[in-house]
Structure formats: structure tokens, C-alpha cells
Design a protein around this motif. Structure first.
Motif, PDB file in Angstrom:
ATOM      1  N   LEU A 175      -6.720   6.138  -6.812  1.00 46.72           N
ATOM      2  CA  LEU A 175      -6.884   4.706  -5.984  1.00 46.72           C
ATOM      3  C   LEU A 175      -7.137   6.219  -4.831  1.00 46.72           C
ATOM      4  N   ARG A 176      -8.000   5.778  -3.664  1.00 49.40           N
ATOM      5  CA  ARG A 176      -8.188   5.707  -1.878  1.00 49.40           C
ATOM      6  C   ARG A 176      -8.762   5.238  -1.567  1.00 49.40           C
ATOM      7  N   ILE A 177      -7.619   4.668  -0.265  1.00 50.00           N
ATOM      8  CA  ILE A 177      -8.255   3.759   0.392  1.00 50.00           C
ATOM      9  C   ILE A 177      -7.698   4.121   2.158  1.00 50.00           C
ATOM     10  N   VAL A 178      -9.329   3.686   2.674  1.00 48.95           N
ATOM     11  CA  VAL A 178      -9.336   4.082   4.092  1.00 48.95           C
ATOM     12  C   VAL A 178      -9.738   3.752   4.921  1.00 48.95           C
ATOM     13  N   PRO A 179      -8.584   3.112   6.077  1.00 47.55           N
ATOM     14  CA  PRO A 179      -8.232   2.308   6.681  1.00 47.55           C
ATOM     15  C   PRO A 179      -9.195   2.968   8.122  1.00 47.55           C
ATOM     16  N   PRO A 180     -10.089   2.168   8.991  1.00 46.78           N
ATOM     17  CA  PRO A 180     -10.709   3.533   9.924  1.00 46.78           C
ATOM     18  C   PRO A 180     -10.201   4.253  10.838  1.00 46.78           C
ATOM     19  N   ASP A 181      -8.439   4.131  11.532  1.00 51.84           N
ATOM     20  CA  ASP A 181      -7.986   5.174  11.820  1.00 51.84           C
ATOM     21  C   ASP A 181      -7.724   6.416  11.137  1.00 51.84           C
ATOM     22  N   GLY A 182      -8.409   6.160   9.495  1.00 52.56           N
ATOM     23  CA  GLY A 182      -8.220   8.051   8.345  1.00 52.56           C
ATOM     24  C   GLY A 182      -6.737   8.752   8.160  1.00 52.56           C
ATOM     25  N   GLN A 183      -5.754   6.936   8.262  1.00 53.56           N
ATOM     26  CA  GLN A 183      -4.571   7.372   7.661  1.00 53.56           C
ATOM     27  C   GLN A 183      -5.054   6.732   6.457  1.00 53.56           C
ATOM     28  N   GLU A 184      -5.594   7.460   5.454  1.00 53.69           N
ATOM     29  CA  GLU A 184      -5.795   7.079   4.419  1.00 53.69           C
ATOM     30  C   GLU A 184      -4.584   7.437   3.022  1.00 53.69           C
ATOM     31  N   TRP A 185      -4.704   6.445   2.178  1.00 51.11           N
ATOM     32  CA  TRP A 185      -3.553   5.853   1.309  1.00 51.11           C
ATOM     33  C   TRP A 185      -4.238   6.332  -0.011  1.00 51.11           C
ATOM     34  N   ARG A 186      -3.641   6.800  -0.432  1.00 46.56           N
ATOM     35  CA  ARG A 186      -3.900   7.757  -2.046  1.00 46.56           C
ATOM     36  C   ARG A 186      -2.881   7.254  -3.389  1.00 46.56           C
ATOM     37  N   ALA A 187      -3.412   7.191  -3.988  1.00 46.90           N
ATOM     38  CA  ALA A 187      -2.511   6.776  -5.580  1.00 46.90           C
ATOM     39  C   ALA A 187      -3.255   7.273  -6.532  1.00 46.90           C
ATOM     40  N   ALA A 188      -1.903   6.541  -7.908  1.00 48.53           N
ATOM     41  CA  ALA A 188      -2.654   7.517  -9.375  1.00 48.53           C
ATOM     42  C   ALA A 188      -1.208   7.072  -9.843  1.00 48.53           C
ATOM     43  N   LEU A 189      -1.722   5.684 -10.307  1.00 48.49           N
ATOM     44  CA  LEU A 189      -1.521   4.612 -11.597  1.00 48.49           C
ATOM     45  C   LEU A 189      -1.910   4.670 -12.661  1.00 48.49           C
ATOM     46  N   ASN A 223       0.399   0.611 -12.727  1.00 52.18           N
ATOM     47  CA  ASN A 223       1.546   0.586 -11.783  1.00 52.18           C
ATOM     48  C   ASN A 223       1.950   2.161 -11.420  1.00 52.18           C
ATOM     49  N   SER A 224       2.610   2.167  -9.790  1.00 51.38           N
ATOM     50  CA  SER A 224       2.370   3.906  -9.331  1.00 51.38           C
ATOM     51  C   SER A 224       4.070   4.093 -10.538  1.00 51.38           C
ATOM     52  N   LEU A 225       4.907   3.245 -10.741  1.00 54.11           N
ATOM     53  CA  LEU A 225       6.133   4.040 -11.376  1.00 54.11           C
ATOM     54  C   LEU A 225       7.015   4.770 -10.367  1.00 54.11           C
ATOM     55  N   ASP A 226       5.989   5.738  -9.311  1.00 55.04           N
ATOM     56  CA  ASP A 226       6.797   6.773  -8.422  1.00 55.04           C
ATOM     57  C   ASP A 226       7.442   4.995  -7.729  1.00 55.04           C
ATOM     58  N   SER A 227       8.167   5.809  -7.157  1.00 53.52           N
ATOM     59  CA  SER A 227       8.923   4.626  -5.861  1.00 53.52           C
ATOM     60  C   SER A 227       8.985   5.935  -4.832  1.00 53.52           C
ATOM     61  N   PHE A 228       8.402   5.195  -3.684  1.00 54.15           N
ATOM     62  CA  PHE A 228       7.964   5.612  -2.276  1.00 54.15           C
ATOM     63  C   PHE A 228       8.986   4.522  -1.369  1.00 54.15           C
ATOM     64  N   ILE A 229       9.029   5.158  -0.194  1.00 52.90           N
ATOM     65  CA  ILE A 229       9.748   4.031   1.038  1.00 52.90           C
ATOM     66  C   ILE A 229       9.034   3.751   1.834  1.00 52.90           C
ATOM     67  N   ASP A 238      -3.859  12.720  -5.085  1.00 47.66           N
ATOM     68  CA  ASP A 238      -2.789  12.829  -4.512  1.00 47.66           C
ATOM     69  C   ASP A 238      -2.316  11.835  -4.117  1.00 47.66           C
ATOM     70  N   PRO A 239      -0.819  11.229  -5.079  1.00 50.82           N
ATOM     71  CA  PRO A 239      -0.056  10.203  -4.482  1.00 50.82           C
ATOM     72  C   PRO A 239       0.616  10.681  -3.420  1.00 50.82           C
ATOM     73  N   ALA A 240       0.949  11.983  -3.177  1.00 52.60           N
ATOM     74  CA  ALA A 240       1.772  12.042  -1.402  1.00 52.60           C
ATOM     75  C   ALA A 240       0.771  12.333  -1.018  1.00 52.60           C
ATOM     76  N   VAL A 241      -0.265  12.179  -0.312  1.00 53.73           N
ATOM     77  CA  VAL A 241      -1.478  11.025   0.684  1.00 53.73           C
ATOM     78  C   VAL A 241      -0.811   9.784   1.052  1.00 53.73           C
ATOM     79  N   LEU A 242       0.229   9.917   1.967  1.00 49.12           N
ATOM     80  CA  LEU A 242       0.033   8.790   2.295  1.00 49.12           C
ATOM     81  C   LEU A 242       0.062   7.948   3.872  1.00 49.12           C
ATOM     82  N   PRO A 243      -0.037   7.348   4.659  1.00 49.12           N
ATOM     83  CA  PRO A 243      -0.300   7.039   5.623  1.00 49.12           C
ATOM     84  C   PRO A 243       1.062   6.726   6.502  1.00 49.12           C
ATOM     85  N   ASP A 244       0.932   7.102   7.637  1.00 49.41           N
ATOM     86  CA  ASP A 244       2.063   6.520   8.651  1.00 49.41           C
ATOM     87  C   ASP A 244       2.629   5.289   8.022  1.00 49.41           C
TER      88      ASP A 244
END
Lengths: 352, 176
Positions: free
Chosen positions: A122-136, A197-203, A306-312
């Protein structure tokens, strides 16, 4: 340092030897950092090589989750998860999505009924470019607790030694929770019916700076229809791709993005351990899949989920997997993009 | 004596960049060899440091054009003179090209390029698998060329300091 030594000229051999020694130390330090003298170091290349089947990797394809199909759509954020994270992608709104349904196999041509675990990139791209990638994936727990154990699992699975798996399980009993799911959970007849499921935990970090340990899942709107692997096999090797393409053509498919918040003390480091079922959840929004494209020409092809591509507003936790996955996915990406000729685009006339 | 040395600003830039570039090369070869959690902060630092080096290199070239460099010793043999000039052109080239290759390589792979903890840089080339492969290969190979050149540069500097004792080392030495 600036004053030249006052040694006599005749000592230049000693000086030359010293210079050579200093350069050699520099070269050795570089090689040491690069791991050339550390054969035990777990490199991303080792993991990627261990994923390859005995017959070799599927050239041009992802080195794991090699079989898949692209989709596009949108993520409609409800804004409810904005209390957990100030990430732009969780603020109320509609953001474009590129994703990929996939099977957890290193063989891009594996028949659907031979692969137990299904996944979503999954790759979600909001207008400010702070994108969120995930692999579930659809398993409720990851098979092992550490990247090193994952590497050992790959080795044990590929091993011809009769006791390889037995001794692996002896050393990593957490694997049994995954095995239990794999043996007992019903298979479904569609990518659209899976919970991912993400399975991995994030903050997550909220607007006040408070941190929340979370995991997330995509919960399907479609009801699951159980099917035996035998029956799935009869429907054809690529049934899941044909089915999801047809289903999405008939109407968009939806998932709720449910964020689960850990209680203090819940284990965040091991994705092999599920959190108790009563943990607080927040529905962050809805994933809407409204188009499906063949991967060869699709928009997901050259995206590394890449599940480490995370937005602010989101970051990794003490779970060691996102870093290890990021490193291994990068190697997989570098390899497969260099092998594009082995996986021709259909526009070039050779649809795989 | 003063005119025999680089200007203080040039010396500061040289030693600051020496530290940055060495750190950059060590982080680079180290980060790609590991799957440990430190991989992620190393990559983040690598990107930010790369952009910092690019900016410092541009400043440094401007300062060099403005202030020039002390003349090489008159008795320096011609091959060494040519090697000295050539290696410095290659250094300046690498200081500019390596960060751009890294940035372009990430752009070609559609990765977001985020530096300094939140500054989002635009893509500088279109997404392309073949371009990514080319740029990645160059970025990787040139890193080893860069490090080898640094070892050569260090050896030559110490040769000037300890064997020839011709003032070339002192021209860039960190302290008087």
C-alpha cells in the motif's frame, strides 16, 4: 600536526612505510565496516538469497511476494485517528492510493492454491508528499520474533536434513502460533475477503507530542467465503487475480483501516506475539480499491512497498522487522529493476 | 608565509568536508551491509549528509574560484604535478556528482527524498527502472573510487609532509 618532523632525509623509507601502513589501516577499516571480514553478519543479500527457491529467483520480480496484481484507488481518512497521529494522511480527506495484492511466494508463477499467505502492498500519497507505505499480510501473527530467526526459518525450510524444522521449532517455539493459524484458518476465495495486518508495531505521535504504540489492519467489507485449497486449485492457477479484476470491475472493494492501540506493557518488539483482543481500536478511514491493473504494466510494478517509508507523525518502534524489511526490500528492488528485460512490459509485446 | 597557505575559510571547509565525506563513505558501505535497526537512522543520516556535502561543495568551489590556491612547489616533478591537479578535479567532481547520483537514484525509484528530519526534496529525474539501475550502479562504484582517491590523497599529503617536506601539507594543515 602542522610542524614537519625534523627527522633526517635518510629516514624516508621509514616514512614511506608509515604512510603505506596508514593507508592500509584506512582500507581495512573500510572493509571491516562493509562487512568483508564479518562472514557472520546478517546482510540483506543473505536474506534475499535465502528466499530464492532451489530453481532460482523469478528474475525481474520481487524476491518474496513475487506474484501479484496492481490496484489503484483512494484512502478516505475519517480523521478519527488524528487523535493518535498528526500525520497528514490521517487527517480527514481523500488521498490517492497505489497498491498490490500478492502471494507470499518467491515464485512469480506459483499456482494460487499453493500459497498460504496473502498480502497487500500500500502507498498512500497525501498532497504534501508525506507518503505512507505499508506491506501487510493476512496472517494474524508473524512466524518469528526476529530477522535472524526469519533467516534461520528460511534455512530450515530449504534444508534437506530430516530434523531441520523440528530443531528450528525447538529453538523458536513462537513459530507454532503461526503454524496453528496456517493449519486451521479457512482459506478464502478472494483477495477482497482477506483481512491484512501490519503485524509490526509502529509509534504514532499526536499533535501534543504524545506517543502511542500501534498496529493496524485492513478489515474487508466483503464477507469471507471459505474454500478448500483443493477447490481453489481447480479454479485455476491464477484464479485470484482474475477474480479480483472482475470483482473490482463490478464495483469498488472496501476495507476499514483499523488502528489498534497497545496498552502500556504490551510487547511491541515481537510481531510473532498478538496483542490481547480487547485493545482499543480506532477506525482511521476506508481503503477503496476501484481499479485493478496487470503488474507487468501496472503502477505498482516499480514501487517498493517499503514499510519504513512513513510520514511525519509515524515512526518505527523497537520492532526490528521494519528496518530489516526495508533493507531486504531495497536489495530485492535493486535486483529486479536491473532485470526488467526478464519481465517485459506487455506494451513491448511479450506479456508474461 | 601566509600566501603559501590556503585561506582560513578554505581550510575550515576542507577539514569539515573531510570529516563529512569520510563519515558518508563509511556509513554508506556499513548501512547496505546490515538488516539491524540502525539501518534506518544510517540511511536517514546518509541522505541528509549527502545534501549537506553537496551544498558545502558548491560553496567550496565558489571560494576556490575566488581565492585560488597556493602554487605547488617549483621543483615538484611534472607527473606529480599532473596527478595533483587531476585528482583535485576528480575530488570536486565526486563531491558534486555523488550526492546528485544518490538523489537522482532515489527519484528514479519513486522513493520520497526526505532530509534534515522533514525537508521533502522533489524528484530530479523521472521514475524509471533502467535509469535507477544505471544511477545506483554509478553511485555504488564511484563510492569505492572516492574512498581509494581519499587514501591516495592522504598518502600524498603525508608524503609531502614527511618525505618531501615542501610545505604542501602545511598549506592545508588544520592548525598553524
Amino acid at each position: 600536526m602542522s610542524q614537519p618532523p625534523v627527522a633526517p632525509k635518510s629516514n624516508s623509507f621509514g616514512s614511506l612505510a608509515l604512510i603505506a601502513g596508514i593507508a592500509a589501516i584506512g582500507a581495512v577499516a573500510f572493509g571491516f565496516t562493509a562487512g568483508w571480514f564479518s562472514p557472520q553478519r546478517l546482510t540483506p543479500e543473505k536474506i534475499v538469497q535465502a528466499l530464492a527457491p532451489a530453481t532460482g529467483p523469478s528474475l525481474g520480480h520481487r524476491r518474496n511476494h513475487a506474484k501479484g496484481i496492481c490496484f489503484t484507488g483512494a484512502f478516505e481518512a475519517s480523521g478519527d485517528a488524528a487523535t493518535l497521529s498528526h500525520a497528514a494522511v490521517l487527517a480527514r480527506g481523500r488521498y490517492p492510493v497505489v497498491g498490490r495484492f500478492n502471494l507470499a511466494t518467491a515464485d512469480a508463477n506459483a499456482p494460487d492454491a499453493t500459497v498460504r499467505v496473502r498480502g497487500m502492498g500500500l502507498r498512500i500519497v497525501p498532497p504534501d508528499g508525506q507518503e505512507w507505505r505499508a506491506a501487510l499480510i493476512d496472517a494474524p501473527v508473524f512466524p518469528v520474533a526476529t530477522p535472524q530467526a526469519f533467516y534461520e526459518l528460511l534455512g530450515a525450510s530449504a534444508s534437506k536434513a530430516p530434523d531441520a524444522m523440528k530443531s528450528f521449532i525447538g529453538a523458536h517455539p513462537e513459530f507454532l502460533a503461526f503454524v496453528g493459524w496456517a493449519k486451521s484458518a479457512p482459506w478464502t476465495d478472494s483477495y477482497a475477503e482477506e483481512k491484512y495486518n501490519s503485524l509490526d508495531s509502529f509509534i504514532f505521535t499526536d499533535a501534543s507530542g504524545n506517543e502511542h504504540a500501534v498496529r493496524w489492519s485492513l478489515v474487508p467489507a466483503a464477507a469471507a467465503v471459505a474454500i478448500s485449497p483443493e477447490e481453489l486449485g481447480k479454479r485455476g492457477a491464477d484464479y485470484l487475480e482474475q477474480e479480483i479484476a472482475k470483482r473490482v470491475q463490478g464495483g469498488p472493494q472496501k476495507w476499514s483501516l483499523v488502528v489498534t492501540v497497545a496498552n502500556p506493557g504490551d510487547p511491541t518488539a515481537a510481531p510473532s506475539v498478538a496483542w490481547p483482543a480487547d485493545r482499543r481500536t480506532v477506525t482511521a478511514g476506508t481503503l477503496i480499491v476501484d481499479q485493478v491493473q496487470d503488474e507487468a504494466d501496472g503502477p505498482c510494478r516499480d514501487i517498493n512497498f517499503d514499510p519504513a517509508v512513513l510520514p511525519d507523525g509515524m515512526k518505527t518502534s523497537d520492532d526490528p522487522f521494519p528496518a530489516a524489511r526495508s533493507a531486504a526490500y531495497r536489495v530485492s528492488y535493486d535486483l529486479r529493476t536491473a532485470e526488467a528485460k526478464d519481465y517485459p512490459r506487455s506494451a513491448a509485446g511479450a506479456k508474461p | 608565509m601566509k600566501e603559501l597557505r590556503f585561506s582560513p575559510l578554505q581550510r575550515v571547509l576542507h577539514w569539515l568536508m573531510a570529516v563529512c565525506i569520510l563519515a558518508m563513505l563509511f556509513i554508506g558501505v556499513g548501512m547496505v551491509s546490515t538488516v539491524l535497526p540502525k539501518y534506518l537512522p544510517l540511511v536517514a543520516v546518509h541522505k541528509s549528509l549527502g545534501i549537506a556535502i553537496l551544498l558545502l561543495a558548491l560553496l567550496r568551489i565558489a571560494v576556490r574560484l575566488r581565492y585560488g590556491a597556493p602554487a605547488l612547489p617549483a621543483d615538484l616533478p611534472e607527473p606529480m604535478r599532473i596527478a595533483a591537479k587531476l585528482s583535485h578535479y576528480v575530488f570536486y567532481g565526486l563531491m558534486i556528482v555523488m550526492p546528485l547520483l544518490g538523489w537522482a537514484m532515489l527519484s528514479a525509484a519513486s522513493y520520497p527524498v526526505v532530509v534534515f528530519g522533514g525537508l521533502h526534496l522533489p524528484a530530479i529525474v523521472p521514475a524509471s527502472d533502467s535509469l535507477h539501475t544505471l544511477l545506483w550502479g554509478l553511485h555504488y562504484s564511484l563510492a569505492f573510487v572516492f574512498f581509494a582517491l581519499i587514501l591516495l590523497h592522504l598518502s600524498a599529503a603525508l608524503f609531502h609532509a614527511w618525505v618531501r617536506r615542501d610545505g604542501v601539507f602545511e598549506a592545508m594543515a588544520a592548525v598553524d
